[in-house]
Design a protein around this motif. Structure first.
Motif, PDB file in Angstrom:
ATOM      1  N   ASP A  12       1.993  29.425 -42.397  1.00  0.00           N
ATOM      2  CA  ASP A  12       0.737  29.292 -41.655  1.00  0.00           C
ATOM      3  C   ASP A  12      -0.293  28.506 -42.464  1.00  0.00           C
ATOM      4  O   ASP A  12      -0.979  27.629 -41.935  1.00  0.00           O
ATOM      5  CB  ASP A  12       0.197  30.683 -41.314  1.00  0.00           C
ATOM      6  CG  ASP A  12      -0.970  30.647 -40.347  1.00  0.00           C
ATOM      7  OD1 ASP A  12      -0.837  30.018 -39.274  1.00  0.00           O
ATOM      8  OD2 ASP A  12      -2.013  31.258 -40.656  1.00  0.00           O
ATOM      9  N   ASN A  25      -4.275  26.800 -37.398  1.00  0.00           N
ATOM     10  CA  ASN A  25      -3.285  27.819 -37.749  1.00  0.00           C
ATOM     11  C   ASN A  25      -2.396  28.112 -36.546  1.00  0.00           C
ATOM     12  O   ASN A  25      -2.900  28.472 -35.480  1.00  0.00           O
ATOM     13  CB  ASN A  25      -3.969  29.108 -38.200  1.00  0.00           C
ATOM     14  CG  ASN A  25      -4.740  28.929 -39.487  1.00  0.00           C
ATOM     15  OD1 ASN A  25      -5.924  28.639 -39.481  1.00  0.00           O
ATOM     16  ND2 ASN A  25      -4.056  29.105 -40.592  1.00  0.00           N
ATOM     17  N   ILE A  82      -0.335  30.585 -36.299  1.00  0.00           N
ATOM     18  CA  ILE A  82      -0.134  32.024 -36.160  1.00  0.00           C
ATOM     19  C   ILE A  82      -1.450  32.709 -35.807  1.00  0.00           C
ATOM     20  O   ILE A  82      -2.430  32.612 -36.540  1.00  0.00           O
ATOM     21  CB  ILE A  82       0.446  32.629 -37.455  1.00  0.00           C
ATOM     22  CG1 ILE A  82       1.835  32.041 -37.730  1.00  0.00           C
ATOM     23  CG2 ILE A  82       0.538  34.150 -37.348  1.00  0.00           C
ATOM     24  CD1 ILE A  82       2.466  32.536 -39.010  1.00  0.00           C
ATOM     25  N   CYS A 101       2.001  33.652 -31.850  1.00  0.00           N
ATOM     26  CA  CYS A 101       1.636  32.246 -32.056  1.00  0.00           C
ATOM     27  C   CYS A 101       0.687  31.749 -30.969  1.00  0.00           C
ATOM     28  O   CYS A 101       0.567  32.344 -29.898  1.00  0.00           O
ATOM     29  CB  CYS A 101       2.894  31.380 -32.058  1.00  0.00           C
ATOM     30  SG  CYS A 101       4.118  31.870 -33.291  1.00  0.00           S
ATOM     31  N   ASP A 149       4.788  26.273 -31.282  1.00  0.00           N
ATOM     32  CA  ASP A 149       4.602  26.902 -32.595  1.00  0.00           C
ATOM     33  C   ASP A 149       5.707  27.921 -32.879  1.00  0.00           C
ATOM     34  O   ASP A 149       6.135  28.081 -34.028  1.00  0.00           O
ATOM     35  CB  ASP A 149       3.241  27.600 -32.667  1.00  0.00           C
ATOM     36  CG  ASP A 149       2.079  26.637 -32.624  1.00  0.00           C
ATOM     37  OD1 ASP A 149       2.268  25.463 -33.009  1.00  0.00           O
ATOM     38  OD2 ASP A 149       0.980  27.044 -32.205  1.00  0.00           O
TER      39      ASP A 149
END
Length: 227
Positions: A56, A66, A68, A111, A116
């Motif tokens: 991340d 990001n 996450i 996510c 992702d």
């Protein structure tokens, strides 16, 4: 009065499980071995969680965002472990837990986007100390009830004082929309005193379709924004 040790607590819980105690005859020594195994699973959870934290951070440096949204972890309860072994017709021993169950240690990665999920899964599985045991893609092929998520069973080493020990961890990767649906579906389905009927199931399926559409639209927007 002496404070109850962790071993005593585990032993007491073991004796409360719905099993044939005459056959089990769990001892304090066996409960200590069980506690040790649970500690190993906790270590494995931390290893996986750290790997995702690093991924991340790296992704944030490269893409200024990001992937996450959050990470949740859990260690399966003693009663759940006992019940699952019973369903599998496996003995209730420390050795049996490790040999027959893959989901004692669990990590859920939530996510931002569907892409992702696959990016992070691919990055994790490329790491040379991660061994893929099983993969189930419920995103491309959702369950009949509408559930979506990417499930991985992986083996990760933990480094002890005198040995390196491989431990199995179940990983669930899903989007925010998938996680929201799954959380609410679980609350509705298993609410005490409420009969889960076909009407509720059909309504949840409809919600699952909307959740899938939302993820598709958000991934399209992600592509348009080049993120």
């Amino acid at each position: 009065m002496f404070e109850e040790t962790m071993e005593d607590k585990i032993y007491r819980q073991l004796l409360r499980t719905d099993l044939d105690q005459d056959k089990l005859q769990w001892t304090q020594r066996q409960s200590a071995d069980f506690r040790r195994l649970m500690t190993y699973y906790k270590c494995a959870i931390r290893e996986i969680e750290t790997k995702f934290d690093v991924l991340d951070d790296e992704y944030s440096l490269q893409n200024d965002r990001n992937p996450i949204s959050g990470i949740k972890t859990r260690l399966k309860s003693i009663s759940s472990i006992a019940e699952k072994l019973k369903r599998k017709h496996q003995p209730w021993t420390v050795e049996s837990v490790e040999a027959n169950l893959n989901d004692v240690a669990g990590v859920r990665v939530v996510c931002s986007f569907v892409q992702d999920v696959y990016t992070l899964a691919e990055a994790l599985l490329k790491q040379d100390d991660i061994t893929l045991i099983e993969k189930k893609d419920y995103i491309k092929q959702p369950k009949e009830n509408g559930y979506r998520s990417l499930h991985l069973i992986v083996e990760v080493p933990i480094f002890l004082e005198k040995e390196k020990r491989p431990m199995r961890v179940e990983i669930q990767l899903r989007t925010i929309a998938m996680d929201c649906w799954a959380s609410l579906e679980h609350q509705l389905r298993y609410k005490k005193g409420v009969e889960f009927n076909d009407e509720m199931q059909n309504a949840l399926l409809e919600c699952a379709k909307h959740s899938m559409e939302l993820d598709t639209q958000m991934d399209q927007l992600r592509s348009m924004a080049h993120i």
